[in-house]
Design a protein around this motif. Structure first.
Motif, PDB file in Angstrom:
ATOM      1  N   HIS A  50      -2.749  32.184  37.999  1.00  0.00           N
ATOM      2  CA  HIS A  50      -1.527  32.512  37.277  1.00  0.00           C
ATOM      3  C   HIS A  50      -1.250  34.001  37.317  1.00  0.00           C
ATOM      4  N   GLY A  51       0.011  34.341  37.558  1.00  0.00           N
ATOM      5  CA  GLY A  51       0.464  35.715  37.401  1.00  0.00           C
ATOM      6  C   GLY A  51       0.846  35.955  35.951  1.00  0.00           C
ATOM      7  N   PRO A  52       1.484  37.085  35.653  1.00  0.00           N
ATOM      8  CA  PRO A  52       1.886  37.383  34.275  1.00  0.00           C
ATOM      9  C   PRO A  52       2.859  36.335  33.744  1.00  0.00           C
ATOM     10  N   ARG A  53       2.713  35.989  32.462  1.00  0.00           N
ATOM     11  CA  ARG A  53       3.605  35.000  31.853  1.00  0.00           C
ATOM     12  C   ARG A  53       4.993  35.575  31.603  1.00  0.00           C
ATOM     13  N   GLY A  54       5.064  36.860  31.288  1.00  0.00           N
ATOM     14  CA  GLY A  54       6.356  37.491  31.052  1.00  0.00           C
ATOM     15  C   GLY A  54       6.988  37.070  29.744  1.00  0.00           C
ATOM     16  N   LEU A  55       8.308  37.119  29.695  1.00  0.00           N
ATOM     17  CA  LEU A  55       9.075  36.834  28.489  1.00  0.00           C
ATOM     18  C   LEU A  55       9.526  35.381  28.467  1.00  0.00           C
ATOM     19  N   PRO A  56       9.890  34.864  27.289  1.00  0.00           N
ATOM     20  CA  PRO A  56      10.429  33.504  27.231  1.00  0.00           C
ATOM     21  C   PRO A  56      11.663  33.374  28.121  1.00  0.00           C
ATOM     22  N   VAL A  57      11.825  32.231  28.726  1.00  0.00           N
ATOM     23  CA  VAL A  57      12.961  31.842  29.572  1.00  0.00           C
ATOM     24  C   VAL A  57      12.965  32.593  30.912  1.00  0.00           C
ATOM     25  N   ILE A  58      12.981  33.931  30.878  1.00  0.00           N
ATOM     26  CA  ILE A  58      13.113  34.687  32.134  1.00  0.00           C
ATOM     27  C   ILE A  58      11.772  34.999  32.771  1.00  0.00           C
ATOM     28  N   GLY A  59      10.675  34.749  32.048  1.00  0.00           N
ATOM     29  CA  GLY A  59       9.372  35.005  32.625  1.00  0.00           C
ATOM     30  C   GLY A  59       9.177  36.465  33.009  1.00  0.00           C
ATOM     31  N   ASP A  60       8.670  36.691  34.222  1.00  0.00           N
ATOM     32  CA  ASP A  60       8.386  38.049  34.685  1.00  0.00           C
ATOM     33  C   ASP A  60       9.521  38.588  35.565  1.00  0.00           C
ATOM     34  N   ALA A  61      10.755  38.155  35.263  1.00  0.00           N
ATOM     35  CA  ALA A  61      11.895  38.490  36.118  1.00  0.00           C
ATOM     36  C   ALA A  61      12.191  39.985  36.156  1.00  0.00           C
ATOM     37  N   ILE A  62      12.006  40.696  35.040  1.00  0.00           N
ATOM     38  CA  ILE A  62      12.383  42.113  34.992  1.00  0.00           C
ATOM     39  C   ILE A  62      11.583  42.936  35.993  1.00  0.00           C
ATOM     40  N   PRO A  63      10.243  42.897  35.969  1.00  0.00           N
ATOM     41  CA  PRO A  63       9.510  43.672  36.986  1.00  0.00           C
ATOM     42  C   PRO A  63       9.693  43.124  38.402  1.00  0.00           C
ATOM     43  N   TYR A  64       9.921  41.827  38.524  1.00  0.00           N
ATOM     44  CA  TYR A  64      10.129  41.258  39.861  1.00  0.00           C
ATOM     45  C   TYR A  64      11.403  41.812  40.481  1.00  0.00           C
ATOM     46  N   PHE A  65      12.512  41.743  39.757  1.00  0.00           N
ATOM     47  CA  PHE A  65      13.779  42.176  40.329  1.00  0.00           C
ATOM     48  C   PHE A  65      13.882  43.693  40.433  1.00  0.00           C
ATOM     49  N   LYS A  66      13.078  44.412  39.674  1.00  0.00           N
ATOM     50  CA  LYS A  66      13.071  45.865  39.789  1.00  0.00           C
ATOM     51  C   LYS A  66      12.580  46.294  41.163  1.00  0.00           C
ATOM     52  N   ASP A  67      11.545  45.629  41.663  1.00  0.00           N
ATOM     53  CA  ASP A  67      11.024  45.943  42.995  1.00  0.00           C
ATOM     54  C   ASP A  67      10.233  44.736  43.496  1.00  0.00           C
ATOM     55  N   PRO A  68      10.930  43.745  44.092  1.00  0.00           N
ATOM     56  CA  PRO A  68      10.236  42.523  44.507  1.00  0.00           C
ATOM     57  C   PRO A  68       9.185  42.736  45.584  1.00  0.00           C
ATOM     58  N   LEU A  69       9.345  43.758  46.418  1.00  0.00           N
ATOM     59  CA  LEU A  69       8.340  44.000  47.459  1.00  0.00           C
ATOM     60  C   LEU A  69       7.038  44.487  46.847  1.00  0.00           C
ATOM     61  N   ALA A  70       7.139  45.452  45.936  1.00  0.00           N
ATOM     62  CA  ALA A  70       5.935  45.939  45.251  1.00  0.00           C
ATOM     63  C   ALA A  70       5.317  44.826  44.406  1.00  0.00           C
ATOM     64  N   TYR A  71       6.167  44.031  43.771  1.00  0.00           N
ATOM     65  CA  TYR A  71       5.675  42.924  42.947  1.00  0.00           C
ATOM     66  C   TYR A  71       4.896  41.928  43.805  1.00  0.00           C
ATOM     67  N   THR A  72       5.428  41.640  44.991  1.00  0.00           N
ATOM     68  CA  THR A  72       4.748  40.724  45.912  1.00  0.00           C
ATOM     69  C   THR A  72       3.326  41.192  46.201  1.00  0.00           C
ATOM     70  N   LEU A  73       3.166  42.475  46.450  1.00  0.00           N
ATOM     71  CA  LEU A  73       1.839  42.998  46.781  1.00  0.00           C
ATOM     72  C   LEU A  73       0.929  43.011  45.555  1.00  0.00           C
ATOM     73  N   ARG A  74       1.499  43.264  44.378  1.00  0.00           N
ATOM     74  CA  ARG A  74       0.674  43.213  43.161  1.00  0.00           C
ATOM     75  C   ARG A  74       0.149  41.803  42.919  1.00  0.00           C
ATOM     76  N   MET A  75       0.989  40.804  43.119  1.00  0.00           N
ATOM     77  CA  MET A  75       0.537  39.423  42.939  1.00  0.00           C
ATOM     78  C   MET A  75      -0.504  39.052  43.987  1.00  0.00           C
ATOM     79  N   GLN A  76      -0.335  39.558  45.192  1.00  0.00           N
ATOM     80  CA  GLN A  76      -1.303  39.278  46.247  1.00  0.00           C
ATOM     81  C   GLN A  76      -2.685  39.818  45.891  1.00  0.00           C
ATOM     82  N   GLU A  77      -2.723  40.947  45.179  1.00  0.00           N
ATOM     83  CA  GLU A  77      -4.009  41.499  44.750  1.00  0.00           C
ATOM     84  C   GLU A  77      -4.723  40.559  43.798  1.00  0.00           C
ATOM     85  N   ARG A  78      -3.948  39.759  43.057  1.00  0.00           N
ATOM     86  CA  ARG A  78      -4.568  38.779  42.161  1.00  0.00           C
ATOM     87  C   ARG A  78      -5.155  37.616  42.952  1.00  0.00           C
ATOM     88  N   ASP A  79      -4.355  37.120  43.916  1.00  0.00           N
ATOM     89  CA  ASP A  79      -4.808  35.978  44.706  1.00  0.00           C
ATOM     90  C   ASP A  79      -3.821  35.721  45.830  1.00  0.00           C
TER      91      ASP A  79
END
Length: 444
Positions: free
Chosen positions: A11-40
């Motif tokens: 599991h990645g971050p749960r984030g906020l209700p309804v929108i989940g982790d949308a704010i950091p994802y949409f801020k920079d989806p490429l960087a977010y992709t690599l951060r999630m990859q570091e998890r698994d």
């Protein structure tokens, strides 16, 4: 990577209700992709539409090649229909097979060779403009001129028209944005289409341009009674309706020209940043071509140039992610994936995985030379997708890219002003967000 047994997806971050982790994802989806990859390499991402991000080649191979019938285009592909209709890319059922068989003759090695000669003419047009740029010494955005190469090559191969220097490139770029906005973000559905927002005006204009090009081609071919031997002609000869022909041509145009043009821009950008790699390409084209344009049948004699293109495709894959929905439960690289799960195959994350690439952030064409790829999972590098629905235009795209890079490198170099890197824009394709400003310099 082989894993025994089955365990849940991380599991990645749960984030906020309804929108989940949308704010950091949409801020920079490429960087977010690599951060999630570091998890698994398989990780659950919580957005309004949750998905499992996959960067594990073994799992990607199962989705695309081993068990493709279990993975449909699904939820996130709904946003594609507004710009592409129902065609080669968007159809889930076996309906895609007929159009693909129909256009396959347009992409045989013989036709690729013939169409790649258009890349020579298209690049010569760029060279003429670069002669003026070199004489002025001014900083110019060369990205639109590089896009024109693919506009001409793909236009001629698909609809028998040179689409460079027309509204087509801008219309394709808008379509790219519209598809991403309506697919990943889903914001367009919040405002009715009849409201004249900037987004809706741009979408309608893009549709008009694309419809105008394709409709005129269809009408002229039907009136002449001679469909032709390009992709448009092959679709018409297959007995498809005008709507079916139009939808498949839209798909081919949007999937082929924008991606190839962006890949050319990124290759020239990386060569400008890395003098050693640039000099290796220059030595090769000088020795092999001796001042002549490359013959499409001899592109195999330019391995260094091809490697330079492949390494740019690794760092900047034109289509950087694509989704599928699981029909039945499955096991991917030892992880349990329930039925109905949306999986997002991250080409960007896979190409930058330290598990499969040494120093993955570095530009190093040697990764594709002298057997360096031996032992690497074949799905660790997939700029054209994979499996039975791999990009049908892969051969023509690579021939175009190698031809253009070779010809440009014979005469000119790009010098990037300042020290700031060009940032990636990210819609369906990756593109230089502020263009590619550079000084064109003639080689001594």
């Amino acid at each position: 990577m082989n894993r025994e047994g089955t365990c849940p997806v991380a599991h990645g971050p749960r984030g906020l209700p309804v929108i989940g982790d949308a704010i950091p994802y949409f801020k920079d989806p490429l960087a977010y992709t690599l951060r999630m990859q570091e998890r698994d390499s398989l990780v659950s991402v919580q957005l309004p539409i949750p998905f499992v991000q996959i960067t594990e080649p073994e799992a990607i191979e199962r989705v695309l090649r081993v068990n493709p019938d279990n993975y449909q285009r699904g939820t996130l592909y709904q946003g594609f229909f507004g710009m592409m209709g129902t065609g080669l890319l968007t159809l889930d059922t076996d309906g895609w097979r007929g159009p693909r068989r129909a256009v396959q003759p347009a992409f045989t090695p013989q036709r690729v060779t013939a169409n790649a000669r258009e890349a020579v003419a298209a690049t010569r047009a760029v060279l003429r403009r670069w002669s003026e740029h070199a004489a002025s010494g001014a900083v110019v955005d060369v990205a639109p001129e590089l896009m024109d190469v693919s506009g001409r090559v793909m236009g001629m191969a698909l609809v028998g028209r040179d689409l460079s220097g027309t509204d087509y490139s801008r219309a394709a770029a808008i379509a790219n944005k519209v598809i991403y906005t309506s697919t990943i973000k889903g914001f367009s559905s919040l405002i009715p289409s009849f409201v004249p927002t900037r987004y809706h005006r741009a979408r309608k204009w893009s549709n008009r341009v694309l419809d105008g090009i394709i409709r005129q081609v269809i009408e002229e071919r039907r009136a002449a009674g001679e469909p032709g031997s390009d992709a448009a002609g092959l679709l018409l000869a297959a007995g498809l309706s005008d709507t079916e022909v139009s939808d498949n041509l839209r798909t081919l145009l949007l999937a082929g020209s924008d991606t190839t043009g962006q890949a050319l821009a990124w290759t020239m950008y990386e060569l400008a940043r890395h003098p050693q790699a640039r000099r290796a390409v220059e030595r090769e084209v000088d020795e092999v071509l001796a001042g002549d344009p490359p013959d499409p049948e001899r592109l195999g004699e330019l391995p260094q140039t091809t490697a330079a293109v492949n390494e740019a495709l690794r760092l900047h894959p034109p289509v950087w992610q694509f989704p599928r929905d699981a029909v039945e439960p499955d096991t991917l690289a030892g992880r349990h994936v329930p039925a109905g799960t949306t999986v997002l195959l991250s080409v960007y994350g896979t190409h930058r995985s330290p598990e499969h690439w040494t120093d993955p952030e570095a530009y190093d064409p040697q990764r594709f030379l002298d057997g360096a790829q031996d032992g690497r999972h074949k799905h660790a590098f997939l700029p054209f997708g994979g499996g039975r629905r791999m990009c049908i235009g892969k051969g023509l795209a690579m021939a175009t890219l190698v031809t253009a890079v070779a010809m440009l490198s014979q005469r000119y170099r790009l010098r990037l002003p300042g020290t700031r890197q060009v940032r990636s824009g990210h819609y369906i394709t990756l593109f230089p967000s502020s263009g590619l400003p550079a000084v064109v310099q003639e080689r001594a």
